[in-house]
Write a protein that holds these residues in place. Structure first.
Motif, PDB file in Angstrom:
ATOM      1  N   PRO A 215      -5.082  -0.079  -0.149  1.00 36.06           N
ATOM      2  CA  PRO A 215      -5.093  -0.513  -1.545  1.00 36.06           C
ATOM      3  C   PRO A 215      -6.513  -0.753  -2.075  1.00 36.06           C
ATOM      4  O   PRO A 215      -6.782  -0.536  -3.252  1.00 36.06           O
TER       5      PRO A 215
ATOM      6  N   ALA B 295       0.835  -1.202   0.000  1.00 37.90           N
ATOM      7  CA  ALA B 295       0.000   0.000   0.000  1.00 37.90           C
ATOM      8  C   ALA B 295       0.871   1.253   0.000  1.00 37.90           C
ATOM      9  O   ALA B 295       0.606   2.209  -0.742  1.00 37.90           O
TER      10      ALA B 295
ATOM     11  N   TYR C 133      -3.463  -4.407  -5.134  1.00 34.96           N
ATOM     12  CA  TYR C 133      -3.853  -3.341  -6.053  1.00 34.96           C
ATOM     13  C   TYR C 133      -3.316  -3.604  -7.455  1.00 34.96           C
ATOM     14  O   TYR C 133      -2.177  -4.046  -7.620  1.00 34.96           O
TER      15      TYR C 133
END
Length: 144
Positions: free
Chosen positions: A65, A11, A130
């Protein structure tokens, strides 16, 4: 614990990388993925009827994310056009109700967990973390 550390590190890297992009590079478009409002069981019925695969986003409300994915990739016009045409899209909080059961059932290790499943509930593809719009579209198009 290791998965949490990995997720937080990813993240941080994503957010750091995102902050260096110019606004011209981040053009999410005006559309977004349209998520079905219902249970997985109901989505499976719809998927059978429409002869589609289910795209299942399992997220957590605290997950950075997950928020980034929702605010960028899911709003990318190319992604939303493709996903809305080809999938029954469903998003479920992995820490509440049905989401807790799905985390166990599918052996999920973190958020966001992105699953492509058939109308019987079998996993076709499972990804963690992500993905920018181009990467997410590449995964989705690779299923056909």
């Amino acid at each position: 614990m290791k998965n949490i550390v990995v997720t937080l590190a990813l993240a941080a890297l994503v957010i750091l990388g995102y902050s260096f992009k110019s606004s011209s590079e981040i053009s999410p478009g005006t559309q977004e993925i349209s998520f079905y409002k219902g249970s997985l069981k109901e989505a499976m019925v719809r998927a059978r009827k429409e002869k589609k695969i289910i795209f299942l986003d399992i997220y957590a409300v605290w997950c950075g994310p997950c928020k980034l994915l929702k605010n960028t990739s899911f709003k990318d016009k190319n992604v939303s056009d493709y996903f809305n045409k080809n999938f029954v899209n469903l998003e479920i909080d992995g820490e509440k109700g049905e989401g807790k059961e799905l985390v166990k059932k599918y052996g999920l290790k973190g958020y966001p967990s992105l699953l492509f499943i058939d109308s019987q509930g079998n996993i076709i593809n499972k990804s963690l973390g992500y993905y920018d719009g181009k990467e997410l579209l590449k995964i989705a198009k690779g299923l056909k």
